[in-house]
Design an enzyme around this catalytic site. Sequence first.
Site, PDB file in Angstrom:
ATOM      1  N   ASP A 158       0.828  -1.204   0.000  1.00  0.00           N
ATOM      2  CA  ASP A 158       0.000   0.000   0.000  1.00  0.00           C
ATOM      3  C   ASP A 158       0.867   1.261   0.000  1.00  0.00           C
ATOM      4  O   ASP A 158       2.074   1.223   0.285  1.00  0.00           O
ATOM      5  CB  ASP A 158      -0.927  -0.009   1.218  1.00  0.00           C
ATOM      6  CG  ASP A 158      -2.267   0.656   0.945  1.00  0.00           C
ATOM      7  OD1 ASP A 158      -2.359   1.451  -0.013  1.00  0.00           O
ATOM      8  OD2 ASP A 158      -3.227   0.381   1.682  1.00  0.00           O
ATOM      9  N   ASP A 173     -10.897   1.893  -3.187  1.00  0.00           N
ATOM     10  CA  ASP A 173     -11.401   1.627  -1.839  1.00  0.00           C
ATOM     11  C   ASP A 173     -12.923   1.593  -1.806  1.00  0.00           C
ATOM     12  O   ASP A 173     -13.506   1.193  -0.794  1.00  0.00           O
ATOM     13  CB  ASP A 173     -10.904   2.706  -0.874  1.00  0.00           C
ATOM     14  CG  ASP A 173      -9.483   2.452  -0.402  1.00  0.00           C
ATOM     15  OD1 ASP A 173      -8.947   1.359  -0.668  1.00  0.00           O
ATOM     16  OD2 ASP A 173      -8.896   3.357   0.228  1.00  0.00           O
TER      17      ASP A 173
END
Length: 690
Positions: free
Chosen positions: A445, A513
């Site tokens: 990430d 997301d």
Amino acid sequence: MADVAEDGRTWLLSGPTSSYALHLTPADELLHLHWGPRIGLADAQALAESPLPDHRPFESPLDGREEYPVEGGPRFTRPALSVRTDERRGTEWAFESYDSAGDELWLRFRDDGVEITLHYRMRGDVVERWVTVANGTHARVELLRADAATWTLPDREGWRLSQLHGRWAAESRLTTAPLTYGEKVIGSRRGHTGHQHLPWVALDTDATEESGEVYGCALGWSGTWRIAVAQLPDARVQITGGAGHDDSGLLLLRPGEAYTTPVFAGLWSDGGFGGASRAWHAYQRAHVIPDADRDRPVLFNSWEATKFDISEEQQTALAHRAAEIGVELFVVDDGWFGARTSDRAGLGDWTPNPDRFPHGLRPLADRVHGLGMRFGIWVEPEMVNPDSDLYRAHPDWVQYRPGRVRTEQRNQLVLNVARDDVREYLWERLDALLSSAPIDYVKWDFNRCFTDAGWPGEPYPQRLWVDHVRALYALLDRLRAAHPGVAFESCSGGGGRIDLGVLSRTDQVWTSDNTDPLDRLAIQHGFSQIHPAHIMAAWVTDSPNTQLNGRVSTLRFRFVSAMAGVLGVGGDLTRWSARELAEAGRWVALYKEIRPVVQRGALYRLRPPTGGLSAVQYVLGDETVVLAWLQAQRHGEPAPAVRLRGLDPTASYECRETGAVHRGAVLLHHGLRTGLTGDLGAAIIRLQRI
């Protein structure tokens, strides 16, 4: 294939359906000749012999025709190359030599100790272009700008520009608008690819989804970047792009040093936007994505189920539920390491939290493997929390500017990975982590942008922007070589780092997301313009969607939406009812049946997600899979019909869901009718040629 004229000054690269040609004049002016339908070398030579049109006062005969415009001389377009030495600025290059082998071509130029090589490589109908600039003799050469390529389009009227724009949780939104005079610039100043634009553009004049000429360009760079699309005063169009957004300096080259740009790839297609997409997908599966012949596993990710409140026992319970519904890869997300009980601490300390995992990750990984699943973890190596052992030991390892506040976002700072010591620390910690337990998968990430991109003590701190990305690539390459069985996923708060550069080093990407199944239809539609379903991770999460909008949707709709890519599950399975778990198991089993077709088949976008019905189709050999979503339906409306594509119109196809036989390419969708206005319907239809 690369062909060269007898005089060695006209070159032609050809793919299955397209050609690319360029020519060097006696004055060493490198001109673009052709990019489009396949032609022969004689055609290219005829174009080379055509005189340039007369130019008007205050204009340049090179503008809009030069293959790689440089700064200096009679040029007024945006330069692709801007070089400064202690003595002078600009470029007056002279042709040195060329080489060609197979589908590759190299053109070498020299300018007073600066060596410039233009690289070309034909991959199917995709032309890969990049540039190497080397300092041969100067004490220093500053690269203010070094773009990978300039693309020149044929003379046409009415060009339209398509691009993918967005923001966090709303990435990859497709927009098309007429191209007007001047420049349209997209890019990122954020240190990573960004949620705001994917580094891709497409231009057409009258193309539809399945017909007409489309010119597309995609940049393979995971840092700050810029693509400029310019319609010049004579209406010609050029596209220039590369690393860096502003012209304030990329790198400083000492004697013997060189800089190689990222690849800027271009594609011509006469099959409309759908044909262009399928060509891009085939190119990436063949030449970009690692292990693209392997189908991606169904995964479970713990983040939305647990957030930071995790433990070995809790993860084990989730793993049992995941295994029961057929999940193949179990991923522990944020919260397993250091003092990471919130987003305020722990980043940088990549050892398991002793309270949560007293014996490390191996016991959990062994249990997961014992359940028949692979095991994965989440990391964010390029970041650090001020509340961490790493920062307390090395506060100088972050990006910062002396005398200025160190900006925090998400309570974290950016490590200066361009530093050798930082990069070596990350290698040691991540290598030790992957060696400490049977880890099969890493979700990598990147959750904040560059804001204080300073490097105190470095003579040329601007190089941080380029060297951070080069260090990231080197670290990923080193980890993949040392741990060849580990798969990597690129994530950046969702879709903030998706490009051909990172895709050459990772196995899939986290698309957004936003896991709302209806919102995802538009995101996935835009994503598919350039990237294949083979890498597009999508999750089934809980309903109502508590992360963003509170929308309620059926498990059916959530699964069919996520099955358009690499299926994942992210809901709290410990709260799902026995009925929901049983239904989820059936959807997972069905996905495994259709997975080869979805992940490796040719994609046809049947209807965009702008009206009541949206549908996509995948074709692999004699098998066809259609996913369809009915977003709303008025009472009494008939179930809509969809015309399928990519099939043999003379053949017959049996629908596995109904047993009906369809001839040609028209199929009525079954199971979509909702009966109530506002309800969401979804269907999967499988066809087999008979």
